[in-house]
Design an enzyme around this catalytic site. Structure first.
Site, PDB file in Angstrom:
ATOM      1  N   ARG A  71      -3.044   8.929  -5.750  1.00 45.65           N
ATOM      2  CA  ARG A  71      -3.669   8.057  -6.745  1.00 45.65           C
ATOM      3  C   ARG A  71      -3.562   8.713  -8.110  1.00 45.65           C
ATOM      4  O   ARG A  71      -3.764   9.927  -8.234  1.00 45.65           O
ATOM      5  CB  ARG A  71      -5.144   7.863  -6.369  1.00 45.65           C
ATOM      6  CG  ARG A  71      -5.890   6.830  -7.212  1.00 45.65           C
ATOM      7  CD  ARG A  71      -5.646   5.464  -6.657  1.00 45.65           C
ATOM      8  NE  ARG A  71      -6.405   4.431  -7.316  1.00 45.65           N
ATOM      9  CZ  ARG A  71      -7.434   3.797  -6.759  1.00 45.65           C
ATOM     10  NH1 ARG A  71      -7.830   4.114  -5.543  1.00 45.65           N
ATOM     11  NH2 ARG A  71      -8.041   2.818  -7.384  1.00 45.65           N
TER      12      ARG A  71
ATOM     13  N   LYS B 228       0.865  -1.185   0.000  1.00 45.32           N
ATOM     14  CA  LYS B 228       0.000   0.000   0.000  1.00 45.32           C
ATOM     15  C   LYS B 228       0.900   1.233   0.000  1.00 45.32           C
ATOM     16  O   LYS B 228       1.558   1.530   0.992  1.00 45.32           O
ATOM     17  CB  LYS B 228      -0.935   0.027   1.209  1.00 45.32           C
ATOM     18  CG  LYS B 228      -1.929   1.161   1.156  1.00 45.32           C
ATOM     19  CD  LYS B 228      -2.904   1.102   2.312  1.00 45.32           C
ATOM     20  CE  LYS B 228      -4.069   2.081   2.127  1.00 45.32           C
ATOM     21  NZ  LYS B 228      -3.673   3.473   1.956  1.00 45.32           N
TER      22      LYS B 228
HETATM   23  P1  AMP Z   1      -7.329   4.899   1.905  1.00 47.13           P
HETATM   24  O1  AMP Z   1      -6.978   6.241   1.306  1.00 47.13           O
HETATM   25  O2  AMP Z   1      -6.742   4.683   3.285  1.00 47.13           O
HETATM   26  O3  AMP Z   1      -8.818   4.590   1.820  1.00 47.13           O
HETATM   27  O4  AMP Z   1      -6.632   3.766   1.006  1.00 47.13           O
HETATM   28  C1  AMP Z   1      -6.938   3.565  -0.322  1.00 47.13           C
HETATM   29  C2  AMP Z   1      -5.899   4.241  -1.182  1.00 47.13           C
HETATM   30  O5  AMP Z   1      -4.646   3.556  -1.133  1.00 47.13           O
HETATM   31  C3  AMP Z   1      -6.230   4.195  -2.650  1.00 47.13           C
HETATM   32  O6  AMP Z   1      -7.139   5.202  -3.007  1.00 47.13           O
HETATM   33  C4  AMP Z   1      -4.871   4.397  -3.316  1.00 47.13           C
HETATM   34  O7  AMP Z   1      -4.659   5.784  -3.503  1.00 47.13           O
HETATM   35  C5  AMP Z   1      -3.896   3.895  -2.281  1.00 47.13           C
HETATM   36  N1  AMP Z   1      -3.114   2.706  -2.709  1.00 47.13           N
HETATM   37  C6  AMP Z   1      -1.808   2.522  -2.413  1.00 47.13           C
HETATM   38  N2  AMP Z   1      -1.359   1.364  -2.884  1.00 47.13           N
HETATM   39  C7  AMP Z   1      -2.396   0.766  -3.530  1.00 47.13           C
HETATM   40  C8  AMP Z   1      -2.553  -0.470  -4.234  1.00 47.13           C
HETATM   41  N3  AMP Z   1      -1.562  -1.336  -4.356  1.00 47.13           N
HETATM   42  N4  AMP Z   1      -3.786  -0.739  -4.751  1.00 47.13           N
HETATM   43  C9  AMP Z   1      -4.813   0.127  -4.617  1.00 47.13           C
HETATM   44  N5  AMP Z   1      -4.719   1.306  -3.960  1.00 47.13           N
HETATM   45  C10 AMP Z   1      -3.525   1.630  -3.418  1.00 47.13           C
END
Ligand code: AMP
Length: 565
Positions: free
Chosen positions: A251, A246
């Site tokens: 994004r 992650k």
């Molecule tokens: P959150 O912002 O905590 O809801 O986490 C989701 C966000 O993690 C997504 O919107 C992406 O911007 C980010 N992200 C980072 N690595 C990944 C990955 N391998 N796959 C999908 N999203 C990712």
């Protein structure tokens, strides 16, 4: 059609607090709206002057609009400002001071003039905008001026949002709200209310079902769910899973067509001009006729090691881009493909999409590479991978279903993607993206800043921001010092209509819900002080960072905190 018609509808909407009533008012309007005006009228009713993804804005703040009001009314700017301070609303200020004309302008006139104001850029553009708006004000009635002023600054205050408009379109053109599901799907793939209005008006449900994905039309990003325990992941996702790093960056949706490349943020803004280095890497390393890719862009050091999100945020700039390309190199980590050579991949499974993604990435290096991942269902292997990622400074992992039905759910936070972060594993609670809606003045050593910020979560049903906690710790001295200045432009006289707070919740200042902050919390408990989910509050919150990449409506939702309780 006369612009006055839109004004009448906006007035009616403002008078009612009921979602159903708002839907009916809008549906009646849509039914009677001539085809030629439907697109523009829909944007204006949504409080915009373009589609959501094109994101055209006039670039005028309250301050500039007040200057136009002064010019158009012939009043002294000081007096205009005084009236604005008393009213606390730019629309009511314009309504009081100008516009004695008869309603003559058409929807098209107003829409085009506002877009012209938006187009003015470069040296002297502020003055041009002020003069153009003053000229427009001279041609309208006071009621029209009220809503034009609000359109210009982007705060319509009618309480009806995009969802109400989608509901109304469904009712107006298919006779029932049942079509909402299809409309929602289409909206996530093509976030453009005006376009969808035309489609559904012309070809009903068929038109909506035909809405597809294409170059330069960003799709809403698929999002991940959270779980309370590691074991829950295995109950939610069956079969093998892709476990990916992650990344803690921004994004990025990459659109490629021939030698043209466009980049879009999570908020669907065109961010191509900020990342010429990413565009160069994509041109060199991605090979296909056309594709749409999904990934995360992170700041890296000269050895390709990941740097903090805050470092990347310095790349969000209009000027000095080239200097910052040198100063802060980035790497794009790709993890999905939504479209390839004329074909949508949204309905294909993740393994199929990933295979196609791999096939277009011809070269990987520190500028562009595939996201780190393993494919397994073995708990021990997943834990090991997770620990390795945490050690190297990642936020955690994303665990993705590889089942046949693992489609790309645009704009949806579903169980096909699950996030597992360091904080959960440590037995701490999660981080929350909260909207700042109020401020309590600091006392004693903190008297130069706010002592705490009143923060809210978003209720997607009522479309309101429900208060959830007061955040006072976690700020550095520098952040505290800058806080009053940072929040100043969001100050409003009264509690905004969109904020749902208890009567006895009385911060020293209210803010228009705009700024999103990431907060770490220890526990969710019942509380008589807050309104979230009927009285839930976050205990021991700590400020982590600002989230300029998220809009207020992209904050943590009431539904999410209910699931976490
Ligand atoms: P959150 O912002 O905590 O809801 O986490 C989701 C966000 O993690 C997504 O919107 C992406 O911007 C980010 N992200 C980072 N690595 C990944 C990955 N391998 N796959 C999908 N999203 C990712």
């Amino acid at each position: 059609m006369k612009f006055k018609k839109i004004v009448d509808v906006l007035e009616e909407l403002e008078k009612t607090g009921s979602n159903n009533k708002m839907r009916d008012i809008l549906a009646d309007f849509f039914q009677d709206c001539p085809d030629s005006d439907l697109k523009q009228a829909t944007y204006l009713l949504a409080g915009r002057i373009s589609s959501e993804y094109r994101g055209v804005v006039t670039g005028m703040s309250d301050k500039l609009v007040l200057q136009s009001v002064a010019k158009a009314s012939g009043r002294d700017l000081k007096k205009v400002k005084k009236i604005f301070r008393k009213k606390g609303d730019i629309g009511e200020t314009a309504e009081e001071l100008i516009g004695r004309r008869k309603e003559k302008l058409s929807v098209k006139n107003v829409f085009e003039e506002l877009n012209e104001i938006a187009e003015a850029s470069g040296e002297g553009s502020q003055d041009k905008k002020i003069i153009s708006l003053a000229e427009l004000f001279k041609k309208v009635s006071s009621k029209e001026a009220k809503y034009i002023a609000r359109l210009v600054v982007g705060t319509m205050r009618t309480g009806s949002g995009d969802k109400t408009i989608l509901d109304a379109l469904a009712v107006a053109f298919t006779g029932s709200a049942d079509a909402r599901k299809e409309l929602d799907k289409a909206y996530h793939v093509h976030p453009d209310l005006g376009y969808l209005a035309e489609k559904i008006a012309k070809r009903k449900l068929k038109g909506i079902k035909s809405v597809g994905i294409s170059f330069k039309r960003p799709v809403k990003a698929m999002l991940a769910q959270r779980v309370k325990s590691f074991d829950e992941i295995f109950r939610k996702i069956r079969g093998k899973m892709a476990v990916e790093e992650k990344y803690d960056g921004e994004r990025m949706q990459v659109h490629v067509k021939g030698d043209r490349v466009k980049l879009y943020s999570r908020r669907l803004e065109d961010i191509s001009s900020q990342y010429p280095d990413v565009i160069k890497a994509v041109k060199k390393q991605i090979k296909c006729d056309s594709c749409i890719l999904d990934g995360e862009c992170c700041a890296v050091d000269d050895k390709g090691r990941l740097l903090h999100f805050q470092v990347l945020m310095q790349r969000r700039r209009k000027y000095n881009v080239e200097k910052y390309v040198e100063k802060i190199p980035v790497c794009l980590f790709l993890f999905d493909l939504l479209y390839l050579d004329g074909k949508s991949y949204l309905q294909k499974s993740y393994p199929e999409r990933y295979k196609a993604l791999k096939s277009v990435v011809k070269k990987q290096n520190n500028k562009l590479k595939l996201a780190n991942r393993i494919v397994t269902r073995d708990k021990e292997k997943i834990k090991k991978f997770f620990n390795r990622m945490i050690k190297k400074g990642a936020e955690g992992v994303l665990i993705k279903s590889m089942a046949d039905d693992s489609v790309y759910k645009a704009g949806t936070r579903g169980w096909l993607w699950i996030k597992w972060k360091k904080e959960y594993a440590e037995g701490m609670m999660d981080t929350f993206d909260l909207v700042v809606v109020g401020g309590f003045k600091g006392k004693g050593r903190r008297s130069y800043s706010y002592g705490s910020l009143l923060c809210a979560v978003y209720d997607t049903k009522s479309k309101k921001f429900d208060t959830f906690t007061k955040v006072g710790s976690g700020f550095t001295d520098k952040q505290l010092k800058e806080l009053p200045k940072k929040m100043k432009k969001f100050k409003v006289k009264e509690k905004p209509k969109s904020v749902n707070a208890r009567k006895d919740m009385k911060p020293d200042v209210w803010f228009k819900p705009s700024v999103v902050i990431e907060v770490l919390g220890a526990e969710i408990t019942k509380s008589p002080l807050h309104t979230a989910a009927g009285g839930l509050a976050l205990r021991f919150p700590r400020f982590l960072r600002y989230r300029p990449d998220k809009s207020a409506k992209q904050a943590t939702t009431v539904k999410e905190i209910r699931q976490m309780k």
